[in-house]
Every structure is written in structure tokens, then in C-alpha cells.
Enzyme design. Sequence first.
Site, short mmCIF file in Angstrom:
data_model
loop_
_atom_site.label_atom_id
_atom_site.label_comp_id
_atom_site.label_asym_id
_atom_site.label_seq_id
_atom_site.Cartn_x
_atom_site.Cartn_y
_atom_site.Cartn_z
CB ALA A 65 -0.90 -0.02 1.23
N GLY A 109 0.54 -5.02 0.93
CA GLY A 109 -0.73 -5.06 0.21
C GLY A 109 -0.59 -5.66 -1.18
CD GLU A 112 -2.19 -7.63 3.13
OE1 GLU A 112 -1.78 -6.47 2.91
OE2 GLU A 112 -2.84 -7.92 4.14
CD GLU A 132 1.96 -5.49 5.48
OE1 GLU A 132 2.77 -6.40 5.78
OE2 GLU A 132 1.05 -5.64 4.64
C1 HXC Z 1 4.96 4.39 -1.43
C2 HXC Z 1 6.78 3.40 -2.40
C3 HXC Z 1 6.46 2.17 -1.82
C4 HXC Z 1 5.28 2.11 -1.02
C5 HXC Z 1 8.25 1.91 -2.97
N1 HXC Z 1 7.89 3.20 -3.11
N2 HXC Z 1 7.40 1.26 -2.19
N3 HXC Z 1 6.03 4.50 -2.20
N4 HXC Z 1 4.57 3.25 -0.85
N5 HXC Z 1 4.87 0.98 -0.45
C6 HXC Z 1 8.57 4.24 -3.87
C7 HXC Z 1 9.79 4.77 -3.15
O1 HXC Z 1 9.43 5.74 -2.20
C8 HXC Z 1 10.59 5.35 -4.32
O2 HXC Z 1 10.07 6.62 -4.70
C9 HXC Z 1 10.27 4.40 -5.45
O3 HXC Z 1 9.07 3.71 -5.09
C10 HXC Z 1 11.37 3.36 -5.64
O4 HXC Z 1 11.61 2.72 -4.40
P1 HXC Z 1 13.06 2.57 -3.77
O5 HXC Z 1 12.88 2.36 -2.31
O6 HXC Z 1 13.95 3.67 -4.18
O7 HXC Z 1 13.55 1.21 -4.48
P2 HXC Z 1 14.50 0.09 -3.90
O8 HXC Z 1 15.70 0.70 -3.22
O9 HXC Z 1 14.72 -0.84 -5.03
O10 HXC Z 1 13.67 -0.64 -2.74
C11 HXC Z 1 12.52 -1.34 -3.08
C12 HXC Z 1 11.73 -1.71 -1.79
C13 HXC Z 1 11.44 -0.46 -0.95
C14 HXC Z 1 12.51 -2.73 -0.96
C15 HXC Z 1 10.43 -2.39 -2.28
O11 HXC Z 1 10.91 0.55 -1.78
C16 HXC Z 1 10.49 -0.69 0.17
O12 HXC Z 1 10.86 -1.23 1.22
N6 HXC Z 1 9.21 -0.29 -0.02
C17 HXC Z 1 8.19 -0.39 1.00
C18 HXC Z 1 7.71 -1.82 1.15
C19 HXC Z 1 6.65 -1.93 2.26
O13 HXC Z 1 6.93 -1.62 3.44
N7 HXC Z 1 5.45 -2.33 1.90
C20 HXC Z 1 4.33 -2.44 2.83
C21 HXC Z 1 3.53 -1.18 2.83
S1 HXC Z 1 2.23 -1.19 4.04
P3 HXC Z 1 10.82 8.00 -4.30
O14 HXC Z 1 10.00 9.03 -5.02
O15 HXC Z 1 10.74 8.09 -2.81
O16 HXC Z 1 12.21 7.84 -4.82
C22 HXC Z 1 1.02 -2.12 3.34
C23 HXC Z 1 -0.25 -2.23 4.17
C24 HXC Z 1 -1.35 -2.96 3.43
O17 HXC Z 1 1.14 -2.65 2.30
C25 HXC Z 1 -2.67 -2.81 4.14
C26 HXC Z 1 -3.48 -1.63 3.68
C27 HXC Z 1 -4.92 -1.60 4.21
#
Ligand code: HXC
Length: 258
Positions: A65, A109, A112, A132
Amino acid sequence: MAYETIIVEIAEGVALITLNRPDALNALNSQLLRELATAVEKADASDKVRCIVLTGSDKAFAAGADIKEMADKTFVEMYRENFFGAETDRFIKTRKPIIAAVSGYVLGGGCELAMMCDFIIASDTAKFGQPEINLGVMAGLGGTQRLTRFVGKSKSMEMHLTGRFMNAEEAERSGLVSRVVPVKKLKEEVMSAANKIAEKSLLATMAVKDAVNCAYETTMAEGINYERRLFQSLFATEDQTEGMASYIEKREPQFRDK
Ligand code: HXC
């Protein structure tokens, strides 16, 4: 309707929906989930569609998400909006089969959403996780329930508690994905599976989906009874007559969804 966060292409009975927020690794925001729910509802209602494929890019199916959209929200806002709840309820009501074709990051997400599909075909680059916990929250789109049913309590608990990623080989071994293919062949393999499904009787296809999903919602005895009734009901269709006649006559069936 013009979509901004997804691409929809329909050909030969298959709707291919591609998540398209490349700058955010296809992070799921409200607009994307609204568009996706609308697209699958339309595909479900369309005579031109018999199977749906949901995919992302080679780099990410979806990295979760959208953290930037969620970061400043309060409990009251999340609760009143029922954040993503309505859209995912719409998505899982789809009666036609949905295949998830995933590569790269399949996180939070995103994992999911893949699990809401009917089966997952992964490329060898796919990485699955429920990270998360690293954000001080937890899965919120069914991850604690669906991942546990796919891979069992121990692995699900570990994934949710530590946030560690699982590679494609482990995901296949654990039953999360139906199979793993080389990343360059993912689209070809998935479209071939989707085309195969699209050739069948849609009535039988929808009944299969209904019955298999029933395995998650009922006791074994109720599920078997439900399957038996659905099986029997297919004998009210012309496609059953045609399917069995074509076998006996040694020819290809011509299903008409009747
Ligand atoms: C918003 C995201 C994002 C996310 C990546 N990006 N994941 N933006 N939400 N979940 C964006 C980054 O901010 C960045 O933009 C661009 O995508 C590229 O990501 P990088 O981090 O630079 O790439 P990399 O170094 O290759 O790392 C990839 C990654 C990392 C390991 C996937 O991005 C990461 O850890 N992302 C978050 C993963 C996560 O925690 N997901 C769970 C979310 S909570 P900018 O503009 O900043 O450069 C969830 C809850 C669900 O899902 C339930 C909802 C009801």
C-alpha cells in the site's frame, strides 16, 4: 473510463490488467484500487472476457500500500473510510477467474492483492513479504488470514513478525504460488494458461472457482455437498452436452456458455 494507474487490454477472451505506477513500484493507492475494482467489475460483466490476468512490471508486482498516502492518516480517518475495504470487497466478488502474474517485489498489500486472485504464477525474480511490521503496523488486506492458509501458521507468523522476504522457489515449495517460470517467459506462460481457461465453458469455469473458494469458508462435508450440487447443476447446461459429445465424437468442443 480512462484509467491513470492501470492499463487494461482485452484480446481473445482475456482481460490483461497491468498495474501502472512505475515511479512508486506500483504501490497501491486509493485511486489505483478504485480503478482496479472498476476494471474487474467491467471485465466480469463483459461478454468479451472469460479470464482476467493481473500483473505489474518486472521490477514490482506491487511494493505494498502507498506509505505516503497512509502516513498522516488518523485512526478515525482509516476507520471511517474503511481504508481499501470497499475496493477489495468489490475485487474479490469477481466470478471469473483471475490469475496473478508476479515479478520482483510482491510486498505488503501487493502480496495480499496477489493472494486475492485465484492463483499466482511467479517469475523467478519474485520476492514475497509482509513487511508492514517494519512500519509499526501489520497486514490489513487479508494477509494474516490468506498467507496462513497458503503456507501454514509457522511460516506465515515468521513472515509477518520479522518482515523477511521469501523468494520464488520458497514460495512455490510452500504452496503460495502454483508455479515459477523464468522472468522472460512470465507473460507468455500466463497468457497461455489464461487462453486455455478462456477456451472452456464459462459456466463450468465459474462453478470451479465458486467450489474451490468454498473450501475456505465451510466444513469439508458442506463443501463436498456444495460441489456435488454444482456438479449436478452443470447437467442443466448445453455445454455439458456439447463437452461430452465432443469427447465421444473425438473433436474439439464448441462451448457457448449456455
Ligand atoms: C509508497 C513506495 C512504496 C510504497 C516503494 N515506493 N514502495 N512509495 N509506498 N509501499 C517508492 C519509493 O518511495 C521510491 O520513490 C520508489 O518507489 C522506488 O523505491 P526505492 O525504495 O527507491 O527502491 P529500492 O531501493 O529498489 O527498494 C525497493 C523496496 C522499498 C525494498 C520495495 O521501496 C520498500 O521497502 N518499499 C516499501 C515496502 C513496504 O513496506 N510495503 C508495505 C507497505 S504497508 P521516491 O520518489 O521516494 O524515490 C502495506 C499495508 C497494506 O502494504 C494494508 C493496507 C490496508
